[in-house]
Design a protein around this motif. Sequence first.
Motif, PDB file in Angstrom:
ATOM      1  N   ALA A  53       0.855  -1.181   0.000  1.00  0.00           N
ATOM      2  CA  ALA A  53       0.000   0.000   0.000  1.00  0.00           C
ATOM      3  C   ALA A  53       0.890   1.229   0.000  1.00  0.00           C
ATOM      4  N   CYS A  54       0.402   2.293  -0.629  1.00  0.00           N
ATOM      5  CA  CYS A  54       1.142   3.554  -0.617  1.00  0.00           C
ATOM      6  C   CYS A  54       0.168   4.679  -0.278  1.00  0.00           C
ATOM      7  N   HIS A  55       0.566   5.495   0.685  1.00  0.00           N
ATOM      8  CA  HIS A  55      -0.268   6.635   1.036  1.00  0.00           C
ATOM      9  C   HIS A  55       0.630   7.823   1.364  1.00  0.00           C
ATOM     10  N   ARG A  56       0.352   8.944   0.713  1.00  0.00           N
ATOM     11  CA  ARG A  56       1.162  10.155   0.865  1.00  0.00           C
ATOM     12  C   ARG A  56       2.661   9.834   0.779  1.00  0.00           C
ATOM     13  N   GLY A  57       3.013   9.015  -0.202  1.00  0.00           N
ATOM     14  CA  GLY A  57       4.420   8.704  -0.470  1.00  0.00           C
ATOM     15  C   GLY A  57       5.016   7.643   0.429  1.00  0.00           C
ATOM     16  N   GLY A  58       4.256   7.158   1.401  1.00  0.00           N
ATOM     17  CA  GLY A  58       4.791   6.150   2.319  1.00  0.00           C
ATOM     18  C   GLY A  58       4.311   4.760   1.937  1.00  0.00           C
ATOM     19  N   TRP A  59       5.234   3.803   1.938  1.00  0.00           N
ATOM     20  CA  TRP A  59       4.910   2.446   1.496  1.00  0.00           C
ATOM     21  C   TRP A  59       4.847   1.482   2.669  1.00  0.00           C
ATOM     22  N   SER A  60       3.976   0.497   2.539  1.00  0.00           N
ATOM     23  CA  SER A  60       4.009  -0.649   3.442  1.00  0.00           C
ATOM     24  C   SER A  60       4.025  -1.910   2.591  1.00  0.00           C
ATOM     25  N   PHE A  61       4.569  -2.965   3.159  1.00  0.00           N
ATOM     26  CA  PHE A  61       4.552  -4.266   2.488  1.00  0.00           C
ATOM     27  C   PHE A  61       4.305  -5.337   3.537  1.00  0.00           C
ATOM     28  N   VAL A  62       3.258  -6.109   3.330  1.00  0.00           N
ATOM     29  CA  VAL A  62       2.848  -7.130   4.296  1.00  0.00           C
ATOM     30  C   VAL A  62       2.658  -8.441   3.541  1.00  0.00           C
ATOM     31  N   THR A  63       3.181  -9.535   4.092  1.00  0.00           N
ATOM     32  CA  THR A  63       3.052 -10.819   3.400  1.00  0.00           C
ATOM     33  C   THR A  63       1.975 -11.679   4.058  1.00  0.00           C
ATOM     34  N   PHE A  64       1.531 -12.669   3.311  1.00  0.00           N
ATOM     35  CA  PHE A  64       0.585 -13.645   3.879  1.00  0.00           C
ATOM     36  C   PHE A  64       0.842 -14.999   3.235  1.00  0.00           C
ATOM     37  N   SER A  65       0.572 -16.048   3.999  1.00  0.00           N
ATOM     38  CA  SER A  65       0.814 -17.386   3.472  1.00  0.00           C
ATOM     39  C   SER A  65      -0.434 -18.248   3.589  1.00  0.00           C
ATOM     40  N   ASP A  66      -1.525 -17.605   3.989  1.00  0.00           N
ATOM     41  CA  ASP A  66      -2.776 -18.334   4.183  1.00  0.00           C
ATOM     42  C   ASP A  66      -3.891 -17.396   3.736  1.00  0.00           C
ATOM     43  N   LEU A  67      -4.688 -17.842   2.791  1.00  0.00           N
ATOM     44  CA  LEU A  67      -5.755 -16.973   2.272  1.00  0.00           C
ATOM     45  C   LEU A  67      -6.743 -16.568   3.360  1.00  0.00           C
ATOM     46  N   GLY A  68      -6.814 -17.369   4.428  1.00  0.00           N
ATOM     47  CA  GLY A  68      -7.709 -17.056   5.537  1.00  0.00           C
ATOM     48  C   GLY A  68      -7.355 -15.758   6.244  1.00  0.00           C
ATOM     49  N   GLU A  69      -6.079 -15.359   6.137  1.00  0.00           N
ATOM     50  CA  GLU A  69      -5.653 -14.135   6.822  1.00  0.00           C
ATOM     51  C   GLU A  69      -5.569 -12.942   5.862  1.00  0.00           C
ATOM     52  N   LEU A  70      -6.053 -13.142   4.620  1.00  0.00           N
ATOM     53  CA  LEU A  70      -5.915 -12.094   3.603  1.00  0.00           C
ATOM     54  C   LEU A  70      -6.530 -10.769   4.048  1.00  0.00           C
ATOM     55  N   GLU A  71      -7.778 -10.803   4.495  1.00  0.00           N
ATOM     56  CA  GLU A  71      -8.480  -9.557   4.822  1.00  0.00           C
ATOM     57  C   GLU A  71      -7.766  -8.793   5.939  1.00  0.00           C
ATOM     58  N   SER A  72      -7.317  -9.515   6.973  1.00  0.00           N
ATOM     59  CA  SER A  72      -6.660  -8.818   8.083  1.00  0.00           C
ATOM     60  C   SER A  72      -5.302  -8.264   7.655  1.00  0.00           C
ATOM     61  N   ARG A  73      -4.644  -8.965   6.756  1.00  0.00           N
ATOM     62  CA  ARG A  73      -3.338  -8.483   6.274  1.00  0.00           C
ATOM     63  C   ARG A  73      -3.487  -7.236   5.403  1.00  0.00           C
ATOM     64  N   VAL A  74      -4.543  -7.203   4.603  1.00  0.00           N
ATOM     65  CA  VAL A  74      -4.789  -6.010   3.782  1.00  0.00           C
ATOM     66  C   VAL A  74      -5.038  -4.812   4.702  1.00  0.00           C
ATOM     67  N   GLU A  76      -3.938  -4.403   7.652  1.00  0.00           N
ATOM     68  CA  GLU A  76      -2.653  -4.068   8.279  1.00  0.00           C
ATOM     69  C   GLU A  76      -1.785  -3.223   7.330  1.00  0.00           C
ATOM     70  N   ALA A  77      -1.736  -3.636   6.052  1.00  0.00           N
ATOM     71  CA  ALA A  77      -0.937  -2.902   5.065  1.00  0.00           C
ATOM     72  C   ALA A  77      -1.455  -1.475   4.920  1.00  0.00           C
ATOM     73  N   VAL A  78      -2.763  -1.338   4.894  1.00  0.00           N
ATOM     74  CA  VAL A  78      -3.367  -0.011   4.743  1.00  0.00           C
ATOM     75  C   VAL A  78      -3.022   0.875   5.939  1.00  0.00           C
ATOM     76  N   SER A  79      -3.162   0.333   7.147  1.00  0.00           N
ATOM     77  CA  SER A  79      -2.908   1.190   8.316  1.00  0.00           C
ATOM     78  C   SER A  79      -1.417   1.522   8.435  1.00  0.00           C
ATOM     79  N   GLN A  80      -0.537   0.594   8.062  1.00  0.00           N
ATOM     80  CA  GLN A  80       0.907   0.878   8.123  1.00  0.00           C
ATOM     81  C   GLN A  80       1.311   1.974   7.142  1.00  0.00           C
ATOM     82  N   ALA A  81       0.766   1.913   5.922  1.00  0.00           N
ATOM     83  CA  ALA A  81       1.103   2.931   4.924  1.00  0.00           C
ATOM     84  C   ALA A  81       0.652   4.312   5.407  1.00  0.00           C
ATOM     85  N   LYS A  82      -0.496   4.346   6.056  1.00  0.00           N
ATOM     86  CA  LYS A  82      -1.002   5.632   6.553  1.00  0.00           C
ATOM     87  C   LYS A  82      -0.107   6.181   7.662  1.00  0.00           C
TER      88      LYS A  82
END
Length: 454
Positions: A53-74, A76-82
């Motif tokens: 995710a990128c917000h106001r020039g700041g990037w985050s990168f979050v990995t996942f290895s289980d589709l069950g955790e996809l929504e929570s990881r997304v 997380e990426a959004v809040s980190q970029a912010k």
Amino acid sequence: MQDRLLAALAPYRSAVDYLEIRLERGESSSVSFRGPRLEAIDRSFDLAGGIRACHRGGWSFVTFSDLGELESRVAEAVSQAKLVGRETTQLAAVEAVEATVRAELGRDPRGVSLGEKRDLLAHYNQLLLEADPRIQTTTAGLTDRFRTVWFVNTTGTVLEQERLDVTGRFGVVARDGGTIRQGFESVHSRSDFGALVGIEARVLSAVERALRQLEATPIKAGRYTAVLDPYLAGVFIHEAFGHLSEADFIYENPRMQQLLQLGKPIAAPQLNVVDDGTVAGQPGTLAYDDEGVPTRRKYLIKDGILTERLHNRETAGKLGEAPTGNARALGGTYPPIVRMTNTGILAGDTPFEEMIAGIDEGVYAVRMLGGQTNGEMFTFAAAEGFMIRGGQIAEPVSDITLTGNVFETLKDIEAIGCDQVWLSGGCGKGGQSPLAVAVGGPHLRIGKVVVGGR
Ligand SMILES: [Zn+2]
């Protein structure tokens, strides 16, 4: 699968400036021998991905290895970029694409048993072990990996891309008294396990190289006119120049911005260098990069003039240049960074015989054993080489290292061969190694190269 990823993306479409999800499913097998011993044999499946995710020039990168955790990881990426964004997001505009890219398949390695792969490799390994009494040990490996990558982003791009890589690697160590030499060969295909069958002569070329080097005498250090074979010419242009063309490096380096101004004469006027993700069947070939940008042929140097460089969307946006499709990730759990694809020197017009004809005393340097670069300086060790005497290839020599400044060396190019080839290679950057690339070149004659001996 795309629908699943799009659904995870949907709640955040206007929450951040940019958001992407990439998911990779892989199916791999590998067999390896070390000396007479079967070292490893395995087959594996994996599924993992990364969210950027990128917000106001700041990037985050979050990995996942289980589709069950996809929504929570997304989330997380959004809040980190912010949290990190403090500036303005500058991504070059690209068109949204929806595409499916299938791998072209000859004999699919997924249908070949591990036993057959082991027997094939055991056969090659035995050839290497028995080729000559001076062969001390061997390394031999076959690997294949079929992957499917799904990619969606808030630009509207939805992609599914398949790729296959099949690789055979062969190495020997030869010894005569106190002298030890190595020889290598590798074979790569993007489509066909059959490319690894019936390659006895190529496998044995590793032995020939090592033995020629055993019999060679160390070269006398000095300045020589050097002729590089296509492989060494390709590695030279990748390592010494290609990495300098990566815009993330230029962006962070004021001195390089000055040295690498587009439009500047930078090399001998007959030199053309491309990075081309569209060459059929090569390791660096891909339809869309890992930001969903189509790849294309870029002239890094055209007729000796610095013309383009390699971008991801952010470096293109920040430098105000066109995106080039050079954002690549090693796998699902790595962030895409600016990388090369297939990078090479295009053919010139000089036949090899003509290239060496005028050289009274010079060196013919073949393939690469290793090397390093430091900014504009480079040192490469050739895997083997020969003296050129009186316009002819003469005795084999060893311990050839070529050292120089890349910008001076590009201007010292005297002749470009008419015999361009692409060869597979691996590239390392930012802890992502080896990334599949090709290096390409014709034979190349360079004047006044500093050649170190033993
Ligand atoms: Zn590299």
